[in-house]
Design an enzyme around this catalytic site. Structure first.
Site, short mmCIF file in Angstrom:
data_model
loop_
_atom_site.label_atom_id
_atom_site.label_comp_id
_atom_site.label_asym_id
_atom_site.label_seq_id
_atom_site.Cartn_x
_atom_site.Cartn_y
_atom_site.Cartn_z
N ASP A 175 -57.04 -39.38 -24.03
CA ASP A 175 -56.94 -40.79 -23.67
C ASP A 175 -55.51 -41.11 -23.22
O ASP A 175 -54.68 -40.22 -23.05
CB ASP A 175 -57.37 -41.69 -24.84
CG ASP A 175 -56.51 -41.46 -26.08
OD1 ASP A 175 -55.51 -40.72 -26.01
OD2 ASP A 175 -56.83 -42.04 -27.14
N TYR A 234 -64.31 -36.78 -30.30
CA TYR A 234 -63.16 -37.69 -30.30
C TYR A 234 -63.60 -39.10 -30.70
O TYR A 234 -64.61 -39.60 -30.22
CB TYR A 234 -62.52 -37.70 -28.92
CG TYR A 234 -61.17 -38.38 -28.90
CD1 TYR A 234 -60.17 -37.97 -29.78
CD2 TYR A 234 -60.91 -39.40 -28.01
CE1 TYR A 234 -58.94 -38.59 -29.77
CE2 TYR A 234 -59.67 -40.02 -27.99
CZ TYR A 234 -58.68 -39.62 -28.87
OH TYR A 234 -57.46 -40.23 -28.86
N ARG A 294 -61.96 -42.15 -30.52
CA ARG A 294 -61.51 -43.37 -29.83
C ARG A 294 -62.19 -43.42 -28.47
O ARG A 294 -61.75 -42.80 -27.51
CB ARG A 294 -59.98 -43.40 -29.71
CG ARG A 294 -59.31 -43.76 -31.02
CD ARG A 294 -57.83 -44.02 -30.84
NE ARG A 294 -57.06 -42.79 -30.77
CZ ARG A 294 -56.56 -42.16 -31.82
NH1 ARG A 294 -56.77 -42.64 -33.04
NH2 ARG A 294 -55.86 -41.06 -31.68
N HIS A 340 -65.11 -39.44 -22.71
CA HIS A 340 -66.30 -39.25 -21.89
C HIS A 340 -67.60 -39.38 -22.66
O HIS A 340 -68.66 -39.35 -22.07
CB HIS A 340 -66.24 -37.89 -21.21
CG HIS A 340 -65.05 -37.72 -20.33
ND1 HIS A 340 -64.81 -38.55 -19.26
CD2 HIS A 340 -64.03 -36.84 -20.37
CE1 HIS A 340 -63.68 -38.17 -18.66
NE2 HIS A 340 -63.20 -37.15 -19.32
#
Length: 900
Positions: A99, A324, A326, A371
């Site tokens: 990110d 992930y 976030r 994603h």
């Protein structure tokens, strides 16, 4: 890649250890431990820089908004170690998160480490830490994405400009050490506005009638719907000012008298079935978790705060258990969909999996933080049973939650039937209709794995019968009326935000992003703008003053739409559609000709701010709350017999404790505080042992007693700095004490605390004392709660040792008596009772438990209803068993890019 040595840099040691297990000995995996550089505050700038263009913000606002970076003092050792490791490496892999923050960390590492031109630099990205994912990332490296870096850096500069321009205004007009922030101030405004609504709320009373109908074996309850053709008003029909909403003007508001009169008139008149409707019920599973929905559900189901939930999720990600964490995307990869469907079929059967995969639509068009949704890692998910020996506590519970939600998202719809019946009771010219509805689930579908939590409804009492199984009936059928019970209600104010609902409110308004939600909610609490009362967020009086000042003088910077537009511009920047310098120039320097006026012109032309008005809130009857440097207090000017203010008289004042929420500070409460303040400073007497005067005080945190120490200078001694002067003993009053009646004897007992109870057999001293959460004992580091405040002074060593001989309950209270007893269950032949559990009332026969829904009342649960609920629960089978639970001085340059 083979041959040579390779340096891989990630953010955290835990992530480094996990990745290191998947790479060979030729890879050296190191951690930067987060950001290694930042924009310094002016006092930390080198002397030669303080008078230059970077001197005010650490950012050159006249030179393209270039920031000045230094290596953080606590990261110099880390940077030195990374540079040493880089000298021995043939390739550098920057493997930070994918990110904006991760991309920025990678860019700072590249700028600081300055690898040789001969050393290839590769950007390595992945959204889960598994062997396949890491190997895939090594084979598919890319360049640094400078657009993501621009977006992160712009956010950092915006926060610096807003904070450094607005915070000094707060210091001058409210009190020192306050801070304003681009997102935190907007979040604080949300909490303050909700409290304003609660303060303006006017409660309304209304009544309804609940009827019990049907033959003995098939009784059910129904709520009154109409009286003499007019709809009966419910809680949701009332506006917050106590009046009926426009749409409900024709509704009838039942009072206690009219409700009881109606019950008496209708009596035991039989009811007639006038309407019977049955329709299919379908419920679809919720989408996989995003950051926001994970925080909300972790709050509802696991009682985890936003910050705590993200800390646990971070650990699960770094150790390879989940993807992930976030993200604002609800998308699942093809392999995740296949894994979910396969596992659902394996565990629940093929009929629980729909013919086609489910695809979910992202709410945010800019869902690019990652994603994919948050899900278990890998192409074959580990079940909670698989990880039971590896995870425990909050980690296990959160993993289980994520696993359930992911698998359920690919399962079939729940199916059932919803039935609604209307009954009419008519007698002596009065007619009333009663309505009941019930949903029967015939195919559980995804509910077999997971059911999304829901926030408590403000109007739960409006339920027209709740989810219940209705007996077979037909239109025109006559049913005996067993009982009509009038019931009174009072409307409730809008509920306060919780951490979860505040995150949802920010997300719905487009404010903040997945990487900022938890930190924003934590910041407004850490800085004292918001206090927690249970799970509710209560604004401090300081927050009221700050929000009012910003609303009146810096409106755009606390406006919800304006803040959301800023987030949208940062999203455009991350996609490479908007230039960093141009946007910052418009935000900070714009004269307002082609859009909103910039921050600097607004500050430069700031009008006079009436600090007294900003810090004042009228309570009523001449009483005003004021926010002072040392806390909030109420003030009232003395009046004569005619009610006129006495000129020249000093106002009466009283401190307002943080324990009193703003909506609780009524005129009556303020008068009570002012009356109690008359005893503030009352001299109780002299301590016979020390000779010090003992006084009773009304402080910010409540009433207390303290001793008055003599001034060293007055006793002929030398002047002693305040920091080295002895501190007076103090003691908070017990709940049973009152400021106006506390005696010297009481005060001396309080000042003697902690009381030494005695010495245990192992030689450890046991003390009794009063704390923030009530009376308790302490033995070394082991604390045990006491049942009453009186025990602080009366408990004996023998009694204390008996308490310490018992296992620590960690907050579990003694068993409570049942709320209701309902007879014997025909299947288990055990008594059925309703108990009050941690998550609300539930039915149990000692073996099977069934929680009551929020809409179901204990008093409405009959023996037959309880027997049916227990039977349904047994039919579903047992629940799946759970486990136990050197300073770098560089300005911003974009010439460096990672080399593939």
């Amino acid at each position: 890649m083979t041959g040579g040595r390779h340096l891989v840099i990630v953010e955290s040691p835990a992530k480094a250890r996990t990745i290191g297990r998947y790479l060979g000995d030729e890879y050296d995996v190191k951690a930067s431990v987060g950001h290694i550089r930042d924009i310094p505050v002016p006092r930390d700038l080198p002397a030669e820089m303080k008078k230059g263009p970077y001197g005010k913000f650490g950012v050159d606002v006249e030179g393209g908004f270039d920031p000045y970076y230094i290596v953080s003092p606590d990261k110099k050792k880390t940077v030195a170690e990374l540079k040493k490791a880089l000298k021995e490496a043939d390739t550098l892999y920057l493997a930070t998160d994918e990110d904006r923050e991760g991309e920025a960390i990678a860019w700072h590492l590249l700028e600081t480490l300055k690898p040789k031109k001969s050393t290839p630099v590769k950007r390595m990205v992945f959204h889960e830490i598994t062997a396949d994912a890491i190997r895939g990332a090594l084979d598919n490296t890319r360049d640094l994405d400078t657009s993501l870096v621009d977006a992160q850096e712009t956010r950092r500069i915006l926060d610096r400009l807003v904070g450094f321009e607005l915070s000094p205004v707060l210091w001058r007009k409210i009190k020192p050490s306050l801070s304003a922030g681009r997102v935190q101030s907007v979040a604080t405004r949300l909490v303050v506005e909700r409290e304003r609504e609660r303060m303006a709320f006017v409660a309304s009373d209304y009544w309804d009638v609940t009827g019990t109908f049907g033959p003995d074996a098939e009784q059910f309850t129904a709520k009154i719907a109409t009286v003499d053709g007019a709809r009966v008003a419910t809680g949701s029909d009332f506006a917050d000012d106590g009046t009926l909403k426009p749409r409900a003007k024709s509704a009838t508001v039942l009072t206690e008298a009219s409700a009881r009169e109606l019950v008496e008139t209708l009596g035991a008149t039989p009811a007639t079935v006038t309407s019977l409707e049955s329709k299919p019920y379908t419920r679809r599973p919720a989408a996989p978790f995003t950051t926001s929905s994970l925080q909300q559900e972790a709050s509802r189901k696991l009682r985890l705060g936003a910050r705590q939930a993200m800390r646990v999720a971070q650990s699960l990600y770094e150790n390879g258990y989940i993807t992930y964490m976030r993200t604002d995307s609800v998308t699942l990869s093809g392999e995740a969909i296949r894994a979910s469907r396969s596992q659902a079929a394996e565990l629940y059967g093929s009929r629980f999996v729909p013919d086609k995969p489910r695809y979910y639509q992202n709410k945010s068009q800019a869902a690019q933080e990652a994603h994919e949704a948050i899900r278990p890692a890998g192409d074959h998910f580990r079940t909670p049973a698989d990880v039971a020996g590896q995870l425990s506590g909050d980690e296990f519970r959160l993993y289980e939650l994520i696993w359930k939600r992911t698998v359920a998202s690919q399962m079939a719809d729940a199916k059932g039937t919803t039935s609604t019946v209307e009954l009419q009771v008519e007698n002596e010219g009065r007619t009333a209709t009663f309505r009941a509805s019930g949903t029967v689930i015939t195919f559980r579908g995804f509910l077999a794995a997971y059911e999304e939590g829901r926030d408590a409804s403000r109007y739960a009492d409006d339920d027209k019968g709740g989810d219940k199984r209705l007996p077979q009936m037909e239109e025109g059928q006559s049913l005996p009326t067993r009982e009509l019970v009038p019931d009174g209600h009072t409307t409730t104010p809008p509920p306060r935000y919780t951490e979860a609902s505040l995150v949802r409110a920010l997300e719905e308004r487009g404010i903040g992003r997945p990487s900022t939600y938890a930190s924003t909610v934590a910041t407004i609490q850490d800085r004292g703008y918001v206090l927690r009362r249970g799970t509710a967020l209560v604004p401090s009086w300081t927050a009221f003053a700050v929000v009012r000042l910003l609303e009146e003088h810096f409106g755009p910077f606390i406006d919800y739409d304006f803040t959301a537009q800023m987030e949208a511009q940062l999203d455009r920047m991350a996609r490479g559609e908007l230039g960093r310098a141009d946007y910052l120039r418009s935000f900070y320097l714009s004269d307002g000709t082609d859009g909103p006026i910039g921050l600097k012109p607004m500050v430069d032309h700031l009008g006079e701010i009436d600090a007294r008005a900003i810090n004042s809130i009228e309570i009523g009857e001449g009483i005003t709350l004021r926010v002072g440097r040392y806390g909030a207090y109420v003030e009232q000017l003395p009046t004569d017999e005619d009610g006129d203010v006495v000129e020249g008289a000093d106002p009466r004042r009283a401190n307002v404790s943080d324990e009193i929420a703003p909506d609780e500070l009524t005129v009556e409460k303020a008068k009570e505080l002012l009356e109690r303040a008359k005893d503030d400073g009352r001299v109780l007497g002299t301590d016979p042992e020390t000779g010090h005067e003992i006084i009773a005080k009304d402080g910010r945190y409540g009433p207390y007693v303290t001793e008055v120490l003599p001034d060293p200078e007055e006793t002929g001694g030398k002047k002693v700095p305040k920091s080295k002067q002895p501190r007076p003993r103090t003691g908070s009053l017990l709940k049973s004490m009152d400021l106006s009646t506390v005696t010297l004897e009481d005060a001396l007992k309080l000042l003697s605390l902690p009381r030494v109870v005695g010495t245990a057999a192992d030689g450890t001293e046991i003390t009794a004392q009063n704390g923030r959460y009530g009376p308790y004992m302490k033995k070394g580091t082991d604390s045990r709660s006491l049942e009453t405040e009186e025990q602080i002074f009366s408990i004996t060593l023998e009694e204390a040792e008996k308490i310490y001989a018992q296992p620590k309950t960690r907050g579990r209270a003694a068993a409570k008596p049942p709320l209701k007893e309902l007879g014997t269950d025909p299947t288990s032949e055990k008594p059925i009772v309703i108990k009050d559990g941690r998550f609300g009332p539930y039915i149990t026969d000692g073996t099977t438990n069934v929680s009551l829904r929020a809409t179901e009342k204990v008093e409405e649960i009959t023996e037959q209803v309880a027997i049916e609920k227990l039977a349904e629960k047994r039919a579903k089978g047992p629940a799946k068993k759970k486990a136990p639970a050197k300073r770098s001085t560089t300005t911003r340059k974009k010439s460096t890019a990672a080399k593939k």
